[in-house]
Motif scaffolding. Sequence first.
Motif, mmCIF file in Angstrom:
data_model
loop_
_atom_site.group_PDB
_atom_site.id
_atom_site.type_symbol
_atom_site.label_atom_id
_atom_site.label_comp_id
_atom_site.label_asym_id
_atom_site.label_seq_id
_atom_site.Cartn_x
_atom_site.Cartn_y
_atom_site.Cartn_z
ATOM 1 N N ASP A 24 12.310 -23.608 31.189
ATOM 2 C CA ASP A 24 10.983 -24.025 30.744
ATOM 3 C C ASP A 24 10.298 -24.760 31.882
ATOM 4 O OD1 ASP A 24 8.727 -24.889 29.464
ATOM 5 O OD2 ASP A 24 9.741 -26.201 28.029
ATOM 6 N N VAL A 25 9.177 -24.167 32.364
ATOM 7 C CA VAL A 25 8.376 -24.820 33.392
ATOM 8 C C VAL A 25 7.406 -25.781 32.716
ATOM 9 C CG1 VAL A 25 6.691 -24.474 35.238
ATOM 10 C CG2 VAL A 25 8.587 -22.870 34.954
ATOM 11 N N VAL A 26 7.257 -26.966 33.259
ATOM 12 C CA VAL A 26 6.368 -27.968 32.687
ATOM 13 C C VAL A 26 4.923 -27.484 32.791
ATOM 14 C CG1 VAL A 26 5.520 -30.325 32.900
ATOM 15 C CG2 VAL A 26 7.951 -29.823 33.222
ATOM 16 N N GLY A 27 4.153 -27.707 31.720
ATOM 17 C CA GLY A 27 2.730 -27.385 31.734
ATOM 18 C C GLY A 27 2.442 -26.046 31.084
ATOM 19 N N HIS A 28 1.152 -25.669 31.140
ATOM 20 C CA HIS A 28 0.689 -24.427 30.542
ATOM 21 C C HIS A 28 -0.306 -23.755 31.480
ATOM 22 C CE1 HIS A 28 2.050 -26.777 27.053
ATOM 23 N NE2 HIS A 28 2.347 -25.606 26.497
ATOM 24 N N GLY A 29 -0.557 -22.491 31.215
ATOM 25 C CA GLY A 29 -1.576 -21.774 31.961
ATOM 26 C C GLY A 29 -0.995 -20.870 33.035
ATOM 27 N N MET A 30 -1.929 -20.349 33.846
ATOM 28 C CA MET A 30 -1.565 -19.371 34.866
ATOM 29 C C MET A 30 -0.565 -19.927 35.862
ATOM 30 S SD MET A 30 -2.363 -16.193 35.750
ATOM 31 C CE MET A 30 -4.039 -15.852 35.193
ATOM 32 N N LEU A 31 -0.734 -21.180 36.296
ATOM 33 C CA LEU A 31 0.174 -21.762 37.284
ATOM 34 C C LEU A 31 1.589 -21.833 36.740
ATOM 35 C CD1 LEU A 31 0.708 -23.147 39.973
ATOM 36 C CD2 LEU A 31 0.028 -25.312 38.916
ATOM 37 N N SER A 32 1.731 -22.252 35.479
ATOM 38 C CA SER A 32 3.070 -22.351 34.896
ATOM 39 C C SER A 32 3.709 -20.977 34.778
ATOM 40 C CB SER A 32 2.984 -23.016 33.520
ATOM 41 O OG SER A 32 2.537 -24.349 33.635
ATOM 42 N N ALA A 33 2.917 -19.964 34.364
ATOM 43 C CA ALA A 33 3.470 -18.618 34.231
ATOM 44 C C ALA A 33 3.904 -18.079 35.587
ATOM 45 C CB ALA A 33 2.437 -17.699 33.588
ATOM 46 N N ALA A 34 3.075 -18.301 36.631
ATOM 47 C CA ALA A 34 3.430 -17.817 37.955
ATOM 48 C C ALA A 34 4.669 -18.548 38.486
ATOM 49 C CB ALA A 34 2.252 -17.998 38.910
ATOM 50 N N THR A 35 4.742 -19.854 38.266
ATOM 51 C CA THR A 35 5.909 -20.617 38.709
ATOM 52 C C THR A 35 7.157 -20.140 37.986
ATOM 53 O OG1 THR A 35 4.489 -22.530 39.141
ATOM 54 C CG2 THR A 35 6.858 -22.929 38.958
ATOM 55 N N MET A 36 7.016 -19.845 36.693
ATOM 56 C CA MET A 36 8.148 -19.318 35.940
ATOM 57 C C MET A 36 8.669 -18.031 36.566
ATOM 58 S SD MET A 36 8.928 -16.637 33.700
ATOM 59 C CE MET A 36 7.414 -16.176 32.916
ATOM 60 N N GLY A 37 7.757 -17.133 36.965
ATOM 61 C CA GLY A 37 8.196 -15.889 37.578
ATOM 62 C C GLY A 37 8.971 -16.125 38.858
ATOM 63 N N ARG A 38 8.534 -17.067 39.665
ATOM 64 C CA ARG A 38 9.231 -17.366 40.911
ATOM 65 C C ARG A 38 10.616 -17.958 40.629
ATOM 66 N NH1 ARG A 38 4.833 -20.620 44.471
ATOM 67 N NH2 ARG A 38 6.382 -20.299 46.119
ATOM 68 N N LEU A 39 10.679 -18.873 39.653
ATOM 69 C CA LEU A 39 11.964 -19.500 39.344
ATOM 70 C C LEU A 39 12.934 -18.499 38.737
ATOM 71 C CD1 LEU A 39 11.030 -23.031 37.974
ATOM 72 C CD2 LEU A 39 11.756 -22.370 40.266
ATOM 73 N N ARG A 40 12.441 -17.648 37.839
ATOM 74 C CA ARG A 40 13.345 -16.668 37.221
ATOM 75 C C ARG A 40 13.903 -15.708 38.270
ATOM 76 N NH1 ARG A 40 12.427 -11.314 35.214
ATOM 77 N NH2 ARG A 40 14.317 -10.688 34.128
#
Length: 937
Positions: free
Chosen positions: A626-642
């Motif tokens: 779970d990446v902290v926060g919401h929105g495009m930045l969180s979704a993009a960060t999630m993709g990088r972390l996954r």
Amino acid sequence: MVRSGGASTPTGRATGDAAPVRSRERFLEGGPVDAGVRTPISDSWERCRSLGLSPDRSDLPFRADLDLEARIVGAAVPVLDRLRERFAGTPMNICVTDAQGTVLLRRFGEASLARSLPAIQRVPGFVFAEQFAGTNGVGLALAERRLVHVYGAEHFAERAQGSACRALPVRDPLSGRIEGVLCFGYPRSYENPALATVIRKAARAIEQRLLGHSSARERALLRAYLDTEAEAAVSGHHTVGLDELALAQHPRDRAILMEKATELISFAQRAAVQVPLSDGRRVTLMSRPMTSAGGVQGLAIEAVLPDHAPRHPLVAPRQIDALPDFPAEAAASRAAVPAGAAAVAAPGRAARKVTPVGAEDGRPGPAPPSRGLLLVGEPEVARHALAARRRLELLSEASTRIGTTLDVRRTARELAETAVPQLADYVTIDLPEAVLRGEESADPHGDLLRTVVHGIRDDCPFHPVGKQVDYGPATPQLRCLTSGEAVLEPDLTAAAGWLAHDPEHTAELLARVHSLIAVPLVARGVVLGVAAFYRGRDPVPFGDDDRSLARELAARAALSIDNARRYTRERTMVLALQRSLLPHGLPDQDAVDVAHRYLPAESDVGGDWYDVIPLSGTRIGLMVGDVVGHGMLSAATMGRLRTAARSFAELDFPPDEVLTHLDNLVGRLDREDPAADATDIVGATCLYAVYDPTTQRCTMARAGHPAPAVVRPDGTVSFAELPAGPPLGLGGLPFEAVETDLPEGSQLVLYTDGLIEDRHRDVDHVLDQLRAALAHPGRTPEETCQVVLNSVAPAHPSDDIALLVARTHALDPDRIATWDLEPDPAVVGEVRTRALRRLADWGLDEAAFAVELMLSELVTNAIRHGSGPVRVRLLHGRTLICEVCDASNTAPHLRRAASTDEGGRGLFLVAQLARSWGTRYLPEGKVIWAECGLDGD
């Protein structure tokens, strides 16, 4: 005097209007309206055609019973006389009509015009409403309800082709209602843009005289009331003015008193009501019908305070002696201030002593109730004042009711719910399908979808929600979308365009509705749809004030709908990105049965993820984060972390090392973002578990993530005892892995905090709910996922939810072959023999050649380059896996051997024969493994 300014026209054309003539001819022949024709004119032409009017018709309805005592007649006569003097010697034809288009007054700049013109242009009584006379100044002004200009061929009738006219509605300043139309008619050659200014000033002068007439009526009512004060004094009542009765009170008390008094006047009958004040007392308001000496009928509202003696500045004995004569202008301005409310008793007049009843003999008598005048006025004016106040209240209510969510459909419905029943009885709202998806519509006029139908009853036969709506060119809805202005149809029985739109249901609709306002929903230059307000229960048709109110409501709703549309578009984009970055399918493996769910938050999309990662040795990796926060930045960060987490996992790092590498990565992301400030720190939580079906053991580690639930085969539910670990990105703190036994048939449930954490719920209670939902070991993982979301997840999640349920399997011991070897090259042949025998037992003779070669190379390398005892293991699952383990941490490297090299070709040979191969490190030593396909590869 306005003189001719040449032959210029409003559109810049020369006197010869060949283009409008050709457009009109094509239209009369059945063709469409040309794009160059002004929208009000083209709309009027369409209505005339739908009404079946003929351009050659010269007769018009004539009314002999003219109301020459109408208010507008008295107000307009002096103004028209001044206009006649101003236009003396010119071919100007000036007329005033009533609100139905019937000519009441005419004046001419040249007296000879009265003899040379046909009767319909010089005699009062002819009706120029659009449904009879076609497109003309008077009819178009009533239809458009604003200043209009009709030039030459823009007229529908043949008889008017050589004329031009300007017309402007005249309104009652108090009610806003159209009382009539002021129209200037003249030859086309007399056209001058300055006429627009002249007609506006003349109409304003008529309206000022109407206002003065209303003020005079109210002053007459006040005089009639004052004439009765002697009777009140004889009866012993104390009379106070408005300033003493209401101004000394709390502002809320004053507002309530004035509103109740206005309501009593609007009832037009004798009545009484008690009004509680903020200090606990009650004031009785009583209405007294009155008639002035001139015959004006109205009501006076008196306030009665039953106090024994005045103890409050609210009451002071006072008598209004006389009403001074006010100048007409001052009276008009004062009457305009309350927007139609009745005249108020003026304060500040000389007081006159009043002897209480029973005190004639010198002894004090009981104090009678104190009585004071609040308002006097006419019922109709009071009704308009109440309507104006309620319109303001409705707008105030709309600001809190419309736009409570970021859902397009819900926002549109809030507009309808706000308008019914305060403004309309039924509301329909049509939005393009693209707007509902969060996009801008390429054709907002043609792809409308019925989105809302709301009214006082549910049986009105409007098109149902979800139906495609196609509006004809003459319908009010399409006209308002084309012009961008609200369209008012006071009488639907005469609205030809509306009647032709839905003939099947017209009769049923007219039985329930009679008046319509169509308003475009436009925000930031984007056309979002159209709202239609219908009235049926109230026999009074919609007016201009209602249209203004509907327009204001629609404008506010349009902004909220556009905000919701933009949010929907961005949320759809982020959700599409989020879903594209999540696994699209589950890998083929035998270690666990897996089911998963991802539920985005209602408000915004976050950065939750899950993953299922096949590992060497038939093991499986299970991960949620779970990446902290919401929105495009969180979704993009999630993709990088996954992506990074999967890469670390596939390198066969243990769970605690995977989290350490992710922690370092998140720290670098923070440091590498130059646009982020101190508050934009990238943070995440993660849980990683590795299950080995050969040993039925699971190794887990977490970084600030909720602990997983473990469901044993007997139904026992527990939450794994794992060190919490710091969230990813803090750095410097170690992560600790824990190993636990998971018997075959156990379920491992991983989830993100959105499932259990909610500000409206207690976490411990939610965990108890989760434990109860999981205490059914017989359910499949799919069934478990659905039960958990139905019974544990919040109804309106404020955070994303990722859920992963895995039921464990054990690899059959008969499919595992293990041999411990001494580090002696002589044992290589023995291993090959054992392996070939076991492959024959498994029926894998076709893989014997490849396995024999791979084992020879791997065992030889372990004995030659490794240390300690050597262990060989064959695993028969979906594939055949060969593992060779030794106590050395030295990793082999694949290289290309030169033609003169005596060695270095072993791993190259293994890589060619195996589907995949690699190295896995153990606490003591390493494992080199190679996987061989069993599907004929």
